[in-house]
Design a protein around this motif. Structure first.
Motif, PDB file in Angstrom:
ATOM      1  N   LEU A  49     -25.432 -30.069 -84.318  1.00 23.70           N
ATOM      2  CA  LEU A  49     -25.513 -30.967 -85.606  1.00 23.70           C
ATOM      3  C   LEU A  49     -26.993 -31.579 -86.052  1.00 23.70           C
ATOM      4  O   LEU A  49     -27.181 -31.963 -87.191  1.00 23.70           O
ATOM      5  CB  LEU A  49     -24.245 -32.061 -85.954  1.00 23.70           C
ATOM      6  CG  LEU A  49     -22.963 -31.322 -86.106  1.00 23.70           C
ATOM      7  CD1 LEU A  49     -21.804 -32.544 -85.747  1.00 23.70           C
ATOM      8  CD2 LEU A  49     -22.774 -30.615 -87.312  1.00 23.70           C
ATOM      9  N   GLY A  50     -27.353 -32.021 -84.688  1.00 26.18           N
ATOM     10  CA  GLY A  50     -28.638 -32.544 -84.890  1.00 26.18           C
ATOM     11  C   GLY A  50     -28.680 -33.933 -85.469  1.00 26.18           C
ATOM     12  O   GLY A  50     -29.633 -34.686 -86.050  1.00 26.18           O
ATOM     13  N   ILE A  51     -27.557 -34.710 -84.938  1.00 29.00           N
ATOM     14  CA  ILE A  51     -27.123 -36.157 -85.341  1.00 29.00           C
ATOM     15  C   ILE A  51     -27.433 -36.969 -84.066  1.00 29.00           C
ATOM     16  O   ILE A  51     -27.140 -36.592 -83.059  1.00 29.00           O
ATOM     17  CB  ILE A  51     -25.876 -36.327 -85.964  1.00 29.00           C
ATOM     18  CG1 ILE A  51     -24.783 -35.780 -84.971  1.00 29.00           C
ATOM     19  CG2 ILE A  51     -25.918 -35.590 -87.239  1.00 29.00           C
ATOM     20  CD1 ILE A  51     -23.514 -36.349 -85.342  1.00 29.00           C
ATOM     21  N   PRO A  52     -27.846 -38.232 -84.331  1.00 31.67           N
ATOM     22  CA  PRO A  52     -27.829 -39.099 -82.900  1.00 31.67           C
ATOM     23  C   PRO A  52     -26.550 -39.086 -82.448  1.00 31.67           C
ATOM     24  O   PRO A  52     -25.344 -39.244 -82.920  1.00 31.67           O
ATOM     25  CB  PRO A  52     -28.139 -40.577 -83.646  1.00 31.67           C
ATOM     26  CG  PRO A  52     -28.691 -40.202 -84.889  1.00 31.67           C
ATOM     27  CD  PRO A  52     -28.212 -38.859 -85.408  1.00 31.67           C
ATOM     28  N   MET A  53     -26.690 -39.064 -80.931  1.00 27.06           N
ATOM     29  CA  MET A  53     -25.333 -39.053 -80.152  1.00 27.06           C
ATOM     30  C   MET A  53     -24.632 -40.480 -80.463  1.00 27.06           C
ATOM     31  O   MET A  53     -23.473 -40.602 -80.159  1.00 27.06           O
ATOM     32  CB  MET A  53     -25.475 -38.714 -78.877  1.00 27.06           C
ATOM     33  CG  MET A  53     -25.979 -37.369 -78.707  1.00 27.06           C
ATOM     34  SD  MET A  53     -24.594 -36.080 -79.277  1.00 27.06           S
ATOM     35  CE  MET A  53     -23.166 -36.651 -77.972  1.00 27.06           C
ATOM     36  N   SER A  54     -25.258 -41.263 -80.981  1.00 22.46           N
ATOM     37  CA  SER A  54     -24.304 -42.820 -81.217  1.00 22.46           C
ATOM     38  C   SER A  54     -23.498 -42.553 -81.996  1.00 22.46           C
ATOM     39  O   SER A  54     -22.327 -43.267 -82.144  1.00 22.46           O
ATOM     40  CB  SER A  54     -25.565 -43.664 -81.709  1.00 22.46           C
ATOM     41  OG  SER A  54     -26.255 -43.197 -83.006  1.00 22.46           O
ATOM     42  N   ILE A  55     -23.434 -41.651 -82.979  1.00 24.40           N
ATOM     43  CA  ILE A  55     -22.375 -41.401 -84.116  1.00 24.40           C
ATOM     44  C   ILE A  55     -21.279 -40.774 -83.436  1.00 24.40           C
ATOM     45  O   ILE A  55     -20.132 -41.336 -83.530  1.00 24.40           O
ATOM     46  CB  ILE A  55     -22.820 -40.367 -85.276  1.00 24.40           C
ATOM     47  CG1 ILE A  55     -24.042 -40.981 -85.863  1.00 24.40           C
ATOM     48  CG2 ILE A  55     -21.750 -40.066 -86.090  1.00 24.40           C
ATOM     49  CD1 ILE A  55     -24.554 -40.309 -86.967  1.00 24.40           C
ATOM     50  N   PRO A  56     -20.903 -39.902 -82.641  1.00 25.28           N
ATOM     51  CA  PRO A  56     -19.932 -39.424 -82.044  1.00 25.28           C
ATOM     52  C   PRO A  56     -19.583 -40.507 -80.843  1.00 25.28           C
ATOM     53  O   PRO A  56     -18.337 -40.720 -80.535  1.00 25.28           O
ATOM     54  CB  PRO A  56     -20.316 -37.957 -81.072  1.00 25.28           C
ATOM     55  CG  PRO A  56     -21.592 -37.925 -81.464  1.00 25.28           C
ATOM     56  CD  PRO A  56     -22.173 -38.882 -82.422  1.00 25.28           C
ATOM     57  N   TYR A  57     -20.574 -41.035 -80.204  1.00 24.05           N
ATOM     58  CA  TYR A  57     -20.040 -42.169 -79.221  1.00 24.05           C
ATOM     59  C   TYR A  57     -19.567 -43.103 -79.840  1.00 24.05           C
ATOM     60  O   TYR A  57     -18.783 -44.104 -79.219  1.00 24.05           O
ATOM     61  CB  TYR A  57     -21.355 -42.557 -78.287  1.00 24.05           C
ATOM     62  CG  TYR A  57     -21.914 -41.539 -77.499  1.00 24.05           C
ATOM     63  CD1 TYR A  57     -21.215 -40.424 -76.868  1.00 24.05           C
ATOM     64  CD2 TYR A  57     -23.028 -41.652 -76.965  1.00 24.05           C
ATOM     65  CE1 TYR A  57     -21.674 -39.272 -76.237  1.00 24.05           C
ATOM     66  CE2 TYR A  57     -23.599 -40.620 -76.011  1.00 24.05           C
ATOM     67  CZ  TYR A  57     -22.858 -39.628 -75.698  1.00 24.05           C
ATOM     68  OH  TYR A  57     -23.234 -38.696 -74.717  1.00 24.05           O
TER      69      TYR A  57
END
Length: 167
Positions: free
Chosen positions: A125-133
């Motif tokens: 997705l190319g999103i920061p992993m802080s979003i799923p975390y």
């Protein structure tokens, strides 16, 4: 005061259920799309698998908070049902307190994980992993909120005629 807090949690639970209904629907669509792309067109997408996985993880954390409130987590019912209601209530209070201590401990580490994940991007997705975390602190806070209600309902039941709390 507990009645007002329970009403707040009733509203929060309705919001959680609405989020769950939407995200499960989105997951079904994404997974169906992924299966069609992979097996019919022989073209797999990494973003669809990743998005479905992240939505599922959020759903698990939100569902865990609802399960705490409804006393629906795994337990050995045969042993619990053999106990007197007062003993059952005391054990529920102890277990809830132990769970809350663990959740507070886990919350501090999950916040660190979210901060660390901000520097990493997800592959699909190319999103920061802080979003799923961030599902961890969100879910833990929701579980703590519902655990507070469970705790106080059982304490008030214990103070009452020794009846078991309606959780």
């Amino acid at each position: 005061m507990l009645r007002g807090y329970s009403k707040f949690l009733d509203v929060l639970e309705k919001v959680e259920k609405a989020i769950l209904a939407v995200t499960v629907g989105i997951m079904v669509i994404i997974i169906a799309y992924q299966v069609i792309m992979r097996y019919i067109f022989a073209h797999a997408n990494s973003w669809s698998e990743e998005l479905a996985r992240y939505l599922f993880i959020y759903d698990v954390m939100i569902g865990a908070a609802i399960a705490i409130r409804r006393n629906s987590h795994l337990q050995i019912d045969i042993l619990i049902n053999l106990m007197k209601p007062k003993v059952r209530t005391i054990l529920t209070i102890i277990a809830t307190l132990a769970g809350m201590v663990f959740m507070v401990f886990l919350l501090s580490y999950s916040i660190t994980l979210v901060q660390t994940g901000a520097r990493t991007m997800s592959a699909g997705l190319g999103i920061p992993m802080s979003i799923p975390y961030s599902c961890m602190p969100v879910g833990i806070v929701l579980m703590l909120l519902t655990s507070i209600e469970v705790l106080f309902k059982n304490i008030s039941a214990l103070r009452g005629a020794g009846k078991e709390a309606q959780v």
